[in-house]
Design a protein around this motif. Structure first.
Motif, PDB file in Angstrom:
ATOM      1  N   UNK A   3       0.833  -1.188   0.000  1.00 58.52           N
ATOM      2  CA  UNK A   3       0.000   0.000   0.000  1.00 58.52           C
ATOM      3  C   UNK A   3       0.878   1.253   0.000  1.00 58.52           C
ATOM      4  N   UNK A   4       2.010   1.172   0.696  1.00 59.55           N
ATOM      5  CA  UNK A   4       2.879   2.352   0.774  1.00 59.55           C
ATOM      6  C   UNK A   4       3.561   2.624  -0.563  1.00 59.55           C
ATOM      7  N   UNK A   5       3.931   1.574  -1.285  1.00 59.85           N
ATOM      8  CA  UNK A   5       4.571   1.774  -2.588  1.00 59.85           C
ATOM      9  C   UNK A   5       3.590   2.367  -3.591  1.00 59.85           C
ATOM     10  N   UNK A   6       2.330   1.961  -3.506  1.00 62.06           N
ATOM     11  CA  UNK A   6       1.310   2.520  -4.404  1.00 62.06           C
ATOM     12  C   UNK A   6       1.095   3.995  -4.107  1.00 62.06           C
ATOM     13  N   UNK A   7       0.997   4.352  -2.829  1.00 65.80           N
ATOM     14  CA  UNK A   7       0.790   5.755  -2.470  1.00 65.80           C
ATOM     15  C   UNK A   7       2.006   6.601  -2.852  1.00 65.80           C
ATOM     16  N   UNK A   8       3.205   6.055  -2.731  1.00 63.14           N
ATOM     17  CA  UNK A   8       4.406   6.777  -3.154  1.00 63.14           C
ATOM     18  C   UNK A   8       4.393   7.021  -4.655  1.00 63.14           C
ATOM     19  N   UNK A   9       3.998   6.009  -5.422  1.00 62.78           N
ATOM     20  CA  UNK A   9       3.908   6.140  -6.876  1.00 62.78           C
ATOM     21  C   UNK A   9       2.858   7.173  -7.274  1.00 62.78           C
ATOM     22  N   UNK A  10       1.694   7.123  -6.627  1.00 62.92           N
ATOM     23  CA  UNK A  10       0.616   8.078  -6.951  1.00 62.92           C
ATOM     24  C   UNK A  10       1.038   9.492  -6.592  1.00 62.92           C
TER      25      UNK A  10
END
Length: 109
Positions: A1-8
């Motif tokens: 979830x953290x990698x997705x939020x960082x990408x977004x």
């Protein structure tokens, strides 16, 4: 979830920076020092995005606050509108307000 939020976050940051830079170009070419919503609208059109809706008024909007006497934490903000007496308009004492020059609504689908 953290990698997705960082990408977004990185994608949103890039898109907003590009939008603001394009809007600033329109502002500079218009020889103005203040960025307007029309500059952002033109930058969105340049990028092939949908334009803004609902920001066509150049008059400042005045908000009033309504607050409950018993619950002071709840506040309701609303736009102050001018009251028009229809009796004076019907009798010809007062003229109708002028029609806006620019359209305020457009189809966006």
């Amino acid at each position: 979830a953290e990698t997705v939020s960082t990408f977004i976050c990185a994608e949103v940051d890039y898109a907003l920076r590009a939008l603001v830079q394009d809007a600033a170009k329109y502002m500079r070419h218009s020889r103005r020092l203040r960025l307007r919503t029309t500059d952002v609208d033109n930058a969105l059109i340049l990028q092939g995005q949908n334009s803004l809706h609902g920001y066509g008024n150049s008059d400042p909007v005045e908000f009033l606050v309504a607050q409950d006497k018993h619950d002071t934490t709840q506040k309701l903000f609303f736009v102050k509108e001018k009251e028009i007496d229809l009796g004076q308009i019907a009798n010809g004492v007062e003229k109708l307000p002028p029609v806006p020059v620019q359209p305020t609504h457009s189809i966006h689908w």
